[in-house]
Design a protein around this motif. Structure first.
Motif, PDB file in Angstrom:
ATOM      1  N   ALA A  77     -55.217  -1.830  21.686  1.00  0.00           N
ATOM      2  CA  ALA A  77     -56.470  -1.203  21.250  1.00  0.00           C
ATOM      3  C   ALA A  77     -56.216  -0.331  20.031  1.00  0.00           C
ATOM      4  O   ALA A  77     -55.217   0.392  19.971  1.00  0.00           O
ATOM      5  CB  ALA A  77     -57.071  -0.363  22.372  1.00  0.00           C
ATOM      6  N   VAL A  78     -57.110  -0.396  19.064  1.00  0.00           N
ATOM      7  CA  VAL A  78     -57.042   0.465  17.889  1.00  0.00           C
ATOM      8  C   VAL A  78     -57.955   1.662  18.129  1.00  0.00           C
ATOM      9  O   VAL A  78     -59.010   1.526  18.745  1.00  0.00           O
ATOM     10  CB  VAL A  78     -57.436  -0.292  16.595  1.00  0.00           C
ATOM     11  N   THR A  79     -57.538   2.845  17.658  1.00  0.00           N
ATOM     12  CA  THR A  79     -58.316   4.066  17.869  1.00  0.00           C
ATOM     13  C   THR A  79     -58.598   4.737  16.535  1.00  0.00           C
ATOM     14  O   THR A  79     -57.679   4.955  15.739  1.00  0.00           O
ATOM     15  CB  THR A  79     -57.553   5.046  18.791  1.00  0.00           C
ATOM     16  N   LEU A  80     -59.861   5.054  16.309  1.00  0.00           N
ATOM     17  CA  LEU A  80     -60.297   5.780  15.130  1.00  0.00           C
ATOM     18  C   LEU A  80     -60.791   7.160  15.551  1.00  0.00           C
ATOM     19  O   LEU A  80     -61.260   7.337  16.670  1.00  0.00           O
ATOM     20  CB  LEU A  80     -61.424   5.032  14.419  1.00  0.00           C
ATOM     21  N   GLU A  81     -60.696   8.134  14.643  1.00  0.00           N
ATOM     22  CA  GLU A  81     -61.194   9.476  14.916  1.00  0.00           C
ATOM     23  C   GLU A  81     -62.099   9.902  13.776  1.00  0.00           C
ATOM     24  O   GLU A  81     -61.841   9.614  12.614  1.00  0.00           O
ATOM     25  CB  GLU A  81     -60.042  10.473  15.027  1.00  0.00           C
ATOM     26  N   GLY A  82     -63.188  10.597  14.145  1.00  0.00           N
ATOM     27  CA  GLY A  82     -64.114  11.054  13.115  1.00  0.00           C
ATOM     28  C   GLY A  82     -64.990  12.200  13.592  1.00  0.00           C
ATOM     29  O   GLY A  82     -64.880  12.674  14.723  1.00  0.00           O
ATOM     30  N   ARG A  83     -65.844  12.638  12.678  1.00  0.00           N
ATOM     31  CA  ARG A  83     -66.787  13.705  12.957  1.00  0.00           C
ATOM     32  C   ARG A  83     -68.149  13.276  12.424  1.00  0.00           C
ATOM     33  O   ARG A  83     -68.274  12.881  11.258  1.00  0.00           O
ATOM     34  CB  ARG A  83     -66.361  14.998  12.275  1.00  0.00           C
ATOM     35  N   CYS A  84     -69.161  13.317  13.279  1.00  0.00           N
ATOM     36  CA  CYS A  84     -70.526  12.995  12.844  1.00  0.00           C
ATOM     37  C   CYS A  84     -70.955  14.044  11.833  1.00  0.00           C
ATOM     38  O   CYS A  84     -70.735  15.236  12.037  1.00  0.00           O
ATOM     39  CB  CYS A  84     -71.486  12.976  14.020  1.00  0.00           C
ATOM     40  N   ALA A  85     -71.545  13.604  10.746  1.00  0.00           N
ATOM     41  CA  ALA A  85     -71.960  14.523   9.676  1.00  0.00           C
ATOM     42  C   ALA A  85     -73.447  14.295   9.372  1.00  0.00           C
ATOM     43  O   ALA A  85     -73.798  13.785   8.309  1.00  0.00           O
ATOM     44  CB  ALA A  85     -71.114  14.301   8.442  1.00  0.00           C
ATOM     45  N   ASP A 129     -73.887   8.905   9.478  1.00  0.00           N
ATOM     46  CA  ASP A 129     -72.957   9.516   8.526  1.00  0.00           C
ATOM     47  C   ASP A 129     -71.748  10.063   9.279  1.00  0.00           C
ATOM     48  O   ASP A 129     -71.886  10.841  10.220  1.00  0.00           O
ATOM     49  CB  ASP A 129     -73.630  10.639   7.745  1.00  0.00           C
ATOM     50  N   ILE A 130     -70.546   9.661   8.840  1.00  0.00           N
ATOM     51  CA  ILE A 130     -69.309  10.047   9.523  1.00  0.00           C
ATOM     52  C   ILE A 130     -68.275  10.479   8.498  1.00  0.00           C
ATOM     53  O   ILE A 130     -68.093   9.828   7.468  1.00  0.00           O
ATOM     54  CB  ILE A 130     -68.742   8.868  10.344  1.00  0.00           C
ATOM     55  N   ASP A 131     -67.600  11.591   8.799  1.00  0.00           N
ATOM     56  CA  ASP A 131     -66.401  11.992   8.070  1.00  0.00           C
ATOM     57  C   ASP A 131     -65.224  11.516   8.910  1.00  0.00           C
ATOM     58  O   ASP A 131     -64.966  12.063   9.990  1.00  0.00           O
ATOM     59  CB  ASP A 131     -66.351  13.517   7.894  1.00  0.00           C
ATOM     60  N   TRP A 132     -64.526  10.483   8.424  1.00  0.00           N
ATOM     61  CA  TRP A 132     -63.443   9.887   9.193  1.00  0.00           C
ATOM     62  C   TRP A 132     -62.146  10.649   8.976  1.00  0.00           C
ATOM     63  O   TRP A 132     -61.752  10.895   7.835  1.00  0.00           O
ATOM     64  CB  TRP A 132     -63.229   8.438   8.802  1.00  0.00           C
ATOM     65  N   ALA A 133     -61.458  11.031  10.039  1.00  0.00           N
ATOM     66  CA  ALA A 133     -60.101  11.580   9.953  1.00  0.00           C
ATOM     67  C   ALA A 133     -59.126  10.406   9.893  1.00  0.00           C
ATOM     68  O   ALA A 133     -58.228  10.361   9.054  1.00  0.00           O
ATOM     69  CB  ALA A 133     -59.800  12.469  11.154  1.00  0.00           C
ATOM     70  N   THR A 134     -59.298   9.462  10.794  1.00  0.00           N
ATOM     71  CA  THR A 134     -58.568   8.200  10.807  1.00  0.00           C
ATOM     72  C   THR A 134     -59.641   7.136  10.955  1.00  0.00           C
ATOM     73  O   THR A 134     -60.210   6.974  12.021  1.00  0.00           O
ATOM     74  CB  THR A 134     -57.601   8.121  12.005  1.00  0.00           C
ATOM     75  N   GLY A 135     -59.952   6.454   9.850  1.00  0.00           N
ATOM     76  CA  GLY A 135     -61.098   5.562   9.886  1.00  0.00           C
ATOM     77  C   GLY A 135     -60.848   4.202   9.296  1.00  0.00           C
ATOM     78  O   GLY A 135     -59.704   3.831   8.983  1.00  0.00           O
ATOM     79  N   PRO A 136     -61.925   3.464   9.116  1.00  0.00           N
ATOM     80  CA  PRO A 136     -61.805   2.088   8.624  1.00  0.00           C
ATOM     81  C   PRO A 136     -61.275   1.993   7.196  1.00  0.00           C
ATOM     82  O   PRO A 136     -60.751   0.959   6.806  1.00  0.00           O
ATOM     83  CB  PRO A 136     -63.233   1.534   8.730  1.00  0.00           C
ATOM     84  N   GLU A 137     -61.385   3.065   6.424  1.00  0.00           N
ATOM     85  CA  GLU A 137     -60.860   3.041   5.053  1.00  0.00           C
ATOM     86  C   GLU A 137     -59.366   3.287   5.002  1.00  0.00           C
ATOM     87  O   GLU A 137     -58.723   3.076   3.983  1.00  0.00           O
ATOM     88  CB  GLU A 137     -61.562   4.095   4.177  1.00  0.00           C
ATOM     89  N   SER A 138     -58.799   3.776   6.124  1.00  0.00           N
ATOM     90  CA  SER A 138     -57.353   4.026   6.190  1.00  0.00           C
ATOM     91  C   SER A 138     -56.602   2.705   6.107  1.00  0.00           C
ATOM     92  O   SER A 138     -57.147   1.643   6.410  1.00  0.00           O
ATOM     93  CB  SER A 138     -56.996   4.728   7.502  1.00  0.00           C
ATOM     94  N   ASP A 139     -55.329   2.792   5.731  1.00  0.00           N
ATOM     95  CA  ASP A 139     -54.487   1.601   5.677  1.00  0.00           C
ATOM     96  C   ASP A 139     -54.402   0.989   7.080  1.00  0.00           C
ATOM     97  O   ASP A 139     -54.048   1.678   8.047  1.00  0.00           O
ATOM     98  CB  ASP A 139     -53.097   1.981   5.166  1.00  0.00           C
ATOM     99  N   ALA A 140     -54.757  -0.269   7.207  1.00  0.00           N
ATOM    100  CA  ALA A 140     -54.816  -0.930   8.517  1.00  0.00           C
ATOM    101  C   ALA A 140     -53.470  -0.897   9.235  1.00  0.00           C
ATOM    102  O   ALA A 140     -53.422  -0.830  10.459  1.00  0.00           O
ATOM    103  CB  ALA A 140     -55.291  -2.371   8.351  1.00  0.00           C
ATOM    104  N   ALA A 141     -52.379  -0.898   8.483  1.00  0.00           N
ATOM    105  CA  ALA A 141     -51.058  -0.900   9.106  1.00  0.00           C
ATOM    106  C   ALA A 141     -50.721   0.456   9.723  1.00  0.00           C
ATOM    107  O   ALA A 141     -49.895   0.543  10.623  1.00  0.00           O
ATOM    108  CB  ALA A 141     -50.002  -1.279   8.082  1.00  0.00           C
ATOM    109  N   THR A 142     -51.374   1.527   9.254  1.00  0.00           N
ATOM    110  CA  THR A 142     -51.067   2.866   9.766  1.00  0.00           C
ATOM    111  C   THR A 142     -52.000   3.316  10.885  1.00  0.00           C
ATOM    112  O   THR A 142     -51.786   4.369  11.477  1.00  0.00           O
ATOM    113  CB  THR A 142     -51.140   3.910   8.633  1.00  0.00           C
ATOM    114  N   LEU A 143     -53.033   2.535  11.191  1.00  0.00           N
ATOM    115  CA  LEU A 143     -53.955   2.924  12.259  1.00  0.00           C
ATOM    116  C   LEU A 143     -53.254   2.861  13.615  1.00  0.00           C
ATOM    117  O   LEU A 143     -52.482   1.926  13.877  1.00  0.00           O
ATOM    118  CB  LEU A 143     -55.182   2.007  12.268  1.00  0.00           C
ATOM    119  N   PRO A 144     -53.511   3.847  14.476  1.00  0.00           N
ATOM    120  CA  PRO A 144     -52.836   3.853  15.775  1.00  0.00           C
ATOM    121  C   PRO A 144     -53.294   2.723  16.685  1.00  0.00           C
ATOM    122  O   PRO A 144     -54.484   2.530  16.905  1.00  0.00           O
ATOM    123  CB  PRO A 144     -53.203   5.222  16.367  1.00  0.00           C
ATOM    124  N   VAL A 145     -52.321   1.970  17.198  1.00  0.00           N
ATOM    125  CA  VAL A 145     -52.592   0.880  18.130  1.00  0.00           C
ATOM    126  C   VAL A 145     -51.740   1.114  19.367  1.00  0.00           C
ATOM    127  O   VAL A 145     -50.533   1.300  19.273  1.00  0.00           O
ATOM    128  CB  VAL A 145     -52.265  -0.498  17.515  1.00  0.00           C
TER     129      VAL A 145
END
Length: 131
Positions: free
Chosen positions: A121-129, A101-117
């Motif tokens: 390399a693409v980078t996602l940020e989240g918090r284990c929940a 279980d993850i609460d994504w700050a910047t995750g796979p549900e975010s708009d792919a064009a706005t994800l940091p590259v």
């Protein structure tokens, strides 16, 4: 008075004195094997999506619950790289808390064009929940 019973083998030699030495050797060997396996769990892993292999990893953030996950090469396919980074994030949470279980700050549900590259390399940020 009869002599106390001792553990003897068929040849009559008392082998109890050798057992602790053998047991400690087995403990050392088992410990070394566990350390070697634990070392395999960290670092980058190769994950394949849509026939393309991505190098993915996750690292702890400010707290043990927070993490960043990255995957490369984005040039081989942005969607696959995002899925590989998501996989690395879920693996981090499962290995750390036993839950994906993850609460994504910047995750796979975010708009792919706005994800940091950066650096392919693409980078996602989240918090284990976990709870």
């Amino acid at each position: 008075m009869p002599e106390p019973a001792t553990a003897q083998w068929c040849d009559g030699v008392d082998r109890r004195q050798r057992w602790p030495r053998r047991a400690s050797g087995l403990r050392v060997a088992a410990g070394a094997a566990l350390l070697a396996l634990a070392a395999c769990g960290g670092g980058r892993t190769e994950v394949a999506f849509d026939g393309v292999s991505y190098s993915a990893s996750a690292a702890r953030g400010e707290t043990v619950e927070r993490f960043t996950a990255s995957a490369r090469p984005v040039s081989a396919g942005r969607a696959g790289a995002v899925r590989a980074a998501e996989h690395a994030g879920k693996r981090y949470c499962i290995e750390t808390f036993g839950s994906s279980d993850i609460d994504w700050a910047t995750g796979p549900e975010s708009d792919a064009a706005t994800l940091p590259v950066a650096d392919d390399a693409v980078t996602l940020e989240g918090r284990c929940a976990p709870w």
